[in-house]
Design a protein around this motif. Structure first.
Motif, PDB file in Angstrom:
ATOM      1  N   MET A 624      54.525  35.485   0.241  1.00  0.00           N
ATOM      2  CA  MET A 624      53.703  34.257   0.543  1.00  0.00           C
ATOM      3  C   MET A 624      52.289  34.540   0.190  1.00  0.00           C
ATOM      4  SD  MET A 624      53.705  31.032   1.222  1.00  0.00           S
ATOM      5  CE  MET A 624      55.284  30.616   1.733  1.00  0.00           C
ATOM      6  N   VAL A 625      51.924  35.532   0.850  1.00  0.00           N
ATOM      7  CA  VAL A 625      50.365  36.175   0.757  1.00  0.00           C
ATOM      8  C   VAL A 625      50.112  36.192  -0.668  1.00  0.00           C
ATOM      9  CG1 VAL A 625      48.649  37.778   1.025  1.00  0.00           C
ATOM     10  CG2 VAL A 625      50.318  37.366   2.907  1.00  0.00           C
ATOM     11  N   GLU A 626      50.969  36.823  -1.445  1.00  0.00           N
ATOM     12  CA  GLU A 626      50.580  36.819  -2.807  1.00  0.00           C
ATOM     13  C   GLU A 626      50.696  35.546  -3.600  1.00  0.00           C
ATOM     14  OE1 GLU A 626      50.001  39.349  -4.779  1.00  0.00           O
ATOM     15  OE2 GLU A 626      50.452  41.458  -3.772  1.00  0.00           O
ATOM     16  N   ARG A 627      51.529  34.727  -3.329  1.00  0.00           N
ATOM     17  CA  ARG A 627      51.462  33.250  -3.806  1.00  0.00           C
ATOM     18  C   ARG A 627      50.247  32.624  -3.531  1.00  0.00           C
ATOM     19  NH1 ARG A 627      55.705  28.708  -1.830  1.00  0.00           N
ATOM     20  NH2 ARG A 627      54.615  26.902  -2.783  1.00  0.00           N
ATOM     21  N   ILE A 628      49.905  32.374  -2.189  1.00  0.00           N
ATOM     22  CA  ILE A 628      48.695  31.654  -1.885  1.00  0.00           C
ATOM     23  C   ILE A 628      47.500  32.332  -2.596  1.00  0.00           C
ATOM     24  CG2 ILE A 628      47.239  30.993   0.160  1.00  0.00           C
ATOM     25  CD1 ILE A 628      49.861  29.648  -0.187  1.00  0.00           C
ATOM     26  N   VAL A 629      47.096  33.604  -2.303  1.00  0.00           N
ATOM     27  CA  VAL A 629      46.017  34.237  -3.195  1.00  0.00           C
ATOM     28  C   VAL A 629      46.221  33.773  -4.855  1.00  0.00           C
ATOM     29  CG1 VAL A 629      44.868  36.036  -3.856  1.00  0.00           C
ATOM     30  CG2 VAL A 629      45.867  35.963  -1.396  1.00  0.00           C
ATOM     31  N   ALA A 630      47.297  33.987  -5.307  1.00  0.00           N
ATOM     32  CA  ALA A 630      47.121  33.661  -6.849  1.00  0.00           C
ATOM     33  C   ALA A 630      47.020  31.920  -6.953  1.00  0.00           C
ATOM     34  CB  ALA A 630      48.829  34.041  -7.384  1.00  0.00           C
ATOM     35  N   ASP A 631      47.617  31.551  -6.002  1.00  0.00           N
ATOM     36  CA  ASP A 631      47.481  29.718  -6.559  1.00  0.00           C
ATOM     37  C   ASP A 631      45.930  29.557  -6.324  1.00  0.00           C
ATOM     38  OD1 ASP A 631      49.991  29.292  -6.713  1.00  0.00           O
ATOM     39  OD2 ASP A 631      50.348  28.608  -4.574  1.00  0.00           O
ATOM     40  N   ARG A 632      45.076  30.186  -5.239  1.00  0.00           N
ATOM     41  CA  ARG A 632      43.952  29.955  -5.173  1.00  0.00           C
ATOM     42  C   ARG A 632      42.834  30.353  -6.318  1.00  0.00           C
ATOM     43  NH1 ARG A 632      45.894  27.111  -1.868  1.00  0.00           N
ATOM     44  NH2 ARG A 632      45.363  27.016   0.309  1.00  0.00           N
ATOM     45  N   MET A 633      43.390  31.288  -6.878  1.00  0.00           N
ATOM     46  CA  MET A 633      42.556  31.973  -8.216  1.00  0.00           C
ATOM     47  C   MET A 633      42.963  31.019  -9.247  1.00  0.00           C
ATOM     48  SD  MET A 633      43.229  36.114  -7.441  1.00  0.00           S
ATOM     49  CE  MET A 633      42.008  36.555  -9.061  1.00  0.00           C
ATOM     50  N   ALA A 634      44.257  30.745  -9.411  1.00  0.00           N
ATOM     51  CA  ALA A 634      44.664  29.879 -10.496  1.00  0.00           C
ATOM     52  C   ALA A 634      43.965  28.706 -10.735  1.00  0.00           C
ATOM     53  CB  ALA A 634      46.222  29.543 -10.779  1.00  0.00           C
ATOM     54  N   GLU A 635      43.751  28.161  -9.489  1.00  0.00           N
ATOM     55  CA  GLU A 635      42.968  26.767  -9.261  1.00  0.00           C
ATOM     56  C   GLU A 635      41.374  27.116  -9.508  1.00  0.00           C
ATOM     57  OE1 GLU A 635      43.744  25.373  -5.390  1.00  0.00           O
ATOM     58  OE2 GLU A 635      45.742  24.915  -5.875  1.00  0.00           O
ATOM     59  N   GLY A 636      40.966  28.257  -9.605  1.00  0.00           N
ATOM     60  CA  GLY A 636      39.400  28.300  -9.906  1.00  0.00           C
ATOM     61  C   GLY A 636      38.537  28.332  -8.747  1.00  0.00           C
ATOM     62  N   GLN A 637      39.390  28.394  -7.399  1.00  0.00           N
ATOM     63  CA  GLN A 637      38.446  28.283  -5.938  1.00  0.00           C
ATOM     64  C   GLN A 637      37.654  29.431  -5.939  1.00  0.00           C
ATOM     65  OE1 GLN A 637      38.429  25.320  -4.470  1.00  0.00           O
ATOM     66  NE2 GLN A 637      40.160  24.492  -5.976  1.00  0.00           N
ATOM     67  N   LEU A 638      37.978  30.566  -6.284  1.00  0.00           N
ATOM     68  CA  LEU A 638      37.107  31.811  -6.047  1.00  0.00           C
ATOM     69  C   LEU A 638      36.068  32.058  -7.142  1.00  0.00           C
ATOM     70  CD1 LEU A 638      39.891  34.056  -4.842  1.00  0.00           C
ATOM     71  CD2 LEU A 638      38.696  32.544  -3.594  1.00  0.00           C
ATOM     72  N   LEU A 639      35.784  31.180  -7.884  1.00  0.00           N
ATOM     73  CA  LEU A 639      34.751  31.506  -9.225  1.00  0.00           C
ATOM     74  C   LEU A 639      33.496  31.516  -8.820  1.00  0.00           C
ATOM     75  CD1 LEU A 639      36.375  29.161 -12.012  1.00  0.00           C
ATOM     76  CD2 LEU A 639      36.663  31.731 -11.730  1.00  0.00           C
ATOM     77  N   ASP A 640      33.010  30.773  -7.607  1.00  0.00           N
ATOM     78  CA  ASP A 640      31.617  30.619  -7.375  1.00  0.00           C
ATOM     79  C   ASP A 640      31.168  31.832  -6.282  1.00  0.00           C
ATOM     80  OD1 ASP A 640      31.525  28.634  -8.791  1.00  0.00           O
ATOM     81  OD2 ASP A 640      31.563  27.073  -7.330  1.00  0.00           O
ATOM     82  N   CYS A 641      32.422  32.585  -5.919  1.00  0.00           N
ATOM     83  CA  CYS A 641      31.705  33.698  -4.684  1.00  0.00           C
ATOM     84  C   CYS A 641      31.843  35.025  -5.479  1.00  0.00           C
ATOM     85  CB  CYS A 641      32.891  33.713  -3.618  1.00  0.00           C
ATOM     86  SG  CYS A 641      34.496  34.075  -4.069  1.00  0.00           S
ATOM     87  N   GLU A 642      31.495  36.060  -4.627  1.00  0.00           N
ATOM     88  CA  GLU A 642      31.148  37.306  -5.070  1.00  0.00           C
ATOM     89  C   GLU A 642      32.502  38.393  -5.059  1.00  0.00           C
ATOM     90  OE1 GLU A 642      27.701  38.970  -3.827  1.00  0.00           O
ATOM     91  OE2 GLU A 642      26.375  37.464  -4.704  1.00  0.00           O
ATOM     92  N   LEU A 643      33.562  37.844  -4.745  1.00  0.00           N
ATOM     93  CA  LEU A 643      34.889  38.535  -4.464  1.00  0.00           C
ATOM     94  C   LEU A 643      35.317  39.278  -5.865  1.00  0.00           C
ATOM     95  CD1 LEU A 643      37.088  36.689  -1.950  1.00  0.00           C
ATOM     96  CD2 LEU A 643      35.677  38.674  -1.477  1.00  0.00           C
TER      97      LEU A 643
END
Length: 688
Positions: A624-643
């Protein structure tokens, strides 16, 4: 038109450069306006030791050396020849008068003829003696007078010796002469005697210049504490030189120096601005932080200008490191380092002392390392100790290098170093709170106040939405741990997680964690339900504004969903065949811009999803952790931060570690194995 970054650069450089230039150009209060011949109105002591070449003393030695050089004279043989020739012509003219047969032989007529001669001046008193002289006397005179003239010329006659030589003319005549011969002969010699020795101006000047050039410059040593000028005394040229060497003379506006210092200040400001724009975006993006940096640099410059050069010891008491410590906490370490270097360079150009540059910079680096996070007052105490150690180290190093033999001075410097360290810690602690409030920069102590469960908002969250409160606590634990492992700010992440869902208090029953019975969404259109759910972001921002939450915490409210879709209701609308537009089901955003906001987003989604699992086993939690993180990345939600990808992997590991601890398997306790505590009634019955 100028871009925003370029305009920002120009404004910072011009404002900071001109402000620090004015500070550099200010006349220190310790300076005086004494000129040579001025009556001193106060005593002036040397604030530091200095050695310099005295032009006054050196010029005096040069003049004495030049005066001691013997003057060079040259003799002119032509003068002697001319004098002898004129003397011979005079003797011949007199002889012609004496022997001229055309002249009547009366005595008076001969005397008159002699007084009219052009070759020689015969006075009416001397002419009778010439006429009355016998032929033998005249012949002897005519023969020997030239020898007398040459005798006087033999040692050479300088202009200043000419009168003395004329006075001694009689002594050069033969002693056997009669008085009449001596009177006439000495007069003839005096008339044709001239100076044959003259001063050679060129050779004399050359010799004097050589003597001046041979004089070594006179060096003057001024010792710290020495009285340079005493009150009510006339200021000498040497006194003025000492004051200038110590930098204690206010000479008015020195335009070349003023232009140079202005260029220097603008150059330092430009370098500082370029550094922050490239390497410290956390400072460059906020006007308040840029203003704080400019004022900090100005404060260091003003302190140095006021105390340098007039106060040798007092400058070591100044807590320069406090500036770096305050900026480290409120702005960032990189900005603090660049600002402190700029301040140290200003101190260097004012003092010309490497020791003071090191004293401003080195201990500040230790203080910055000690208060990197500044989560407790103990860190500021440790910072004060580190600065004191750094101060003592710099003072000891330069004292040993300079081979100082002044134990009292060394003890004073050591005391100043310790007090400066203590002052730096105290000033940094107070300055963090004061300037954080003035410039609206969130401090660790403000965050700790916000994390207090008794904070009004958290109390309301607990009482009105207990399910959301519990969820927020779990999200805060996850976010804090994840922030720790990737080097983000754990306290910001924790406090942001506490407040990320405060908007749900406006409509608690609309969210499943707060529902105790019926679900109001069962009777609503999916689009309406999506709007109600998404409204908690707007409501949360309204509450954040009302309670003046700091920007970094306020950011978590819209960023924890970013621009994602309210998936449950969007899919429900699709299942009902409504063909919904996806844009109508989006959260308003924006997407997370900081690491801490991104972590809260991931922790929020992860905690809610894992809590919904029917079977909370390690493998299902990990999936579930892998799935949630993968979904956020696929949606582009992490593009504006420095992670980075490495950060994300560490965040997932931290989530799994904590979630497995929360949802670990427990040993079942069968009912028949649980010991029942007898009630008071049962105990009384058994007693009966």
């Amino acid at each position: 038109m100028l871009g925003a970054t370029t305009a920002r650069m120009y404004v910072f450089v011009i404002a900071t450069g001109l402000l620090t230039a004015v500070a550099l150009l200010l006349s220190p209060p310790s300076t005086v306006s004494y000129d040579v011949g001025t009556l001193a109105d106060r005593q002036v002591k040397a604030p530091r030791s200095v050695a310099f070449v005295s032009e006054t003393l050196t010029e005096g030695e040069r003049e004495r050396a030049a005066a001691a050089v013997a003057k060079v004279y040259t003799r002119s043989p032509a003068v002697v020849a001319i004098s002898r020739d004129r003397l011979a012509q005079a003797v011949a003219a007199i002889g012609r008068v004496r022997a001229d047969t055309a002249v009547e032989r009366s005595r008076d007529q001969r005397i008159a003829a002699l007084t009219r001669l052009t070759e020689v001046a015969i006075s009416p008193q001397l002419a009778p003696l010439v006429v009355d002289m016998t032929a033998a006397e005249w012949d002897a005179l005519a023969k020997e007078v030239d020898n007398a003239l040459r005798t006087l010329y033999q040692p050479g006659i300088r202009p200043e010796q000419l009168e003395a030589a004329k006075a001694a003319a009689a002594t050069s005549l033969p002693p056997a002469w009669t008085d009449r011969q001596k009177a006439v002969g000495s007069e003839l010699v005096r008339q044709f005697l001239d100076s044959d020795v003259s001063l050679d101006q060129v050779q004399t000047a050359t010799a004097q210049q050589a003597a001046r050039n041979g004089v070594q410059p006179v060096q003057v040593q001024v010792v710290a504490g020495e009285v340079v000028v005493r009150e009510a005394t006339v200021v000498s040229a040497l006194d003025v030189e000492k004051l200038r060497a110590l930098g204690l003379v206010n000479t008015g506006i020195d335009w070349p120096s003023a232009v140079g210092l202005t260029l220097w200040a603008v150059l330092i400001a430009a370098v500082l601005a370029l550094f922050m724009e490239r390497y410290a975006p956390e400072a460059w993006a906020e006007d308040s932080k840029m203003i704080l940096v400019a004022l900090s640099l100005l404060a260091v410059t003003v302190a140095a200008r006021v105390l340098i050069p007039g106060h040798t010891l007092l400058v070591y008491f100044i807590p320069f490191a406090a500036v770096a410590m305050i900026i480290t906490v409120l702005v960032g370490g990189r900005t603090a380092l660049a600002t402190q270097i700029a301040g140290a360079l200003h101190v260097g150009i004012l003092s010309g002392q490497v020791e003071l540059v090191a004293y401003v910079l080195v201990p500040a680096l230790l203080g910055m390392a000690a208060v990197r996070r500044a989560t407790t007052a103990r860190e500021f105490a440790a910072g004060a100790g580190s600065v004191a150690v750094g101060n003592l180290g710099v003072v000891a190093a330069f004292t040993l290098v300079g081979q100082s033999t002044d134990p009292v001075g060394a003890a004073q410097l050591a005391a100043a170093a310790v007090l400066s360290g203590a002052g730096s810690g105290l000033l940094a602690f107070a300055g963090m709170a004061i300037f954080g409030h003035i410039f609206h920069i969130t401090t660790v102590f403000e965050l700790r106040e916000l994390s207090d469960p008794n904070h009004p908002l958290l109390r309301q969250l607990l009482l009105r939405t207990p399910g959301t409160y519990h969820h927020s606590l779990l999200v805060a634990n996850l976010a804090e741990r994840a922030a720790e492992v990737i080097g983000a700010d754990p306290l910001v992440a924790r406090v942001g997680a506490y407040y990320h869902d405060i908007g749900k208090m406006r409509n608690p029953s609309a969210f499943i964690e707060n529902q105790t019975g019926t679900n109001p969404h069962d009777e609503l259109d999916p689009m309406v339900s999506a709007g109600i759910v998404a409204a908690h972001v707007r409501d949360g921002l309204s509450l954040a504004d009302r309670y003046h939450l700091p920007p970094m915490i306020r950011e978590m409210i819209p960023a924890h969903h970013g621009t994602s879709v309210v998936k449950y209701f969007y899919q429900l609308a699709q299942q009902r065949g409504q063909n919904p537009e996806e844009a109508a089901f989006h959260y308003p955003g924006p997407r997370p811009r900081t690491k801490e906001a991104a972590i809260v987003m991931l922790a929020d989604g992860t905690e809610a999803s894992v809590r919904s699992l029917a079977e909370k086993k390690p493998e299902t939690i990990r999936a579930m952790v892998e799935r949630i993180v993968a979904d956020r990345m696929a949606e582009g939600q992490l593009l504006d931060c420095e992670l980075t990808l490495r950060d994300i992997e560490r965040v997932k590991d931290a989530f799994c570690e904590l979630l497995l601890g929360v949802y670990h398997e427990r040993i079942p306790y069968p009912e028949d194995r649980i010991a029942r505590i007898p009630s008071a009634t049962d105990q009384a019955a058994s007693d009966r």
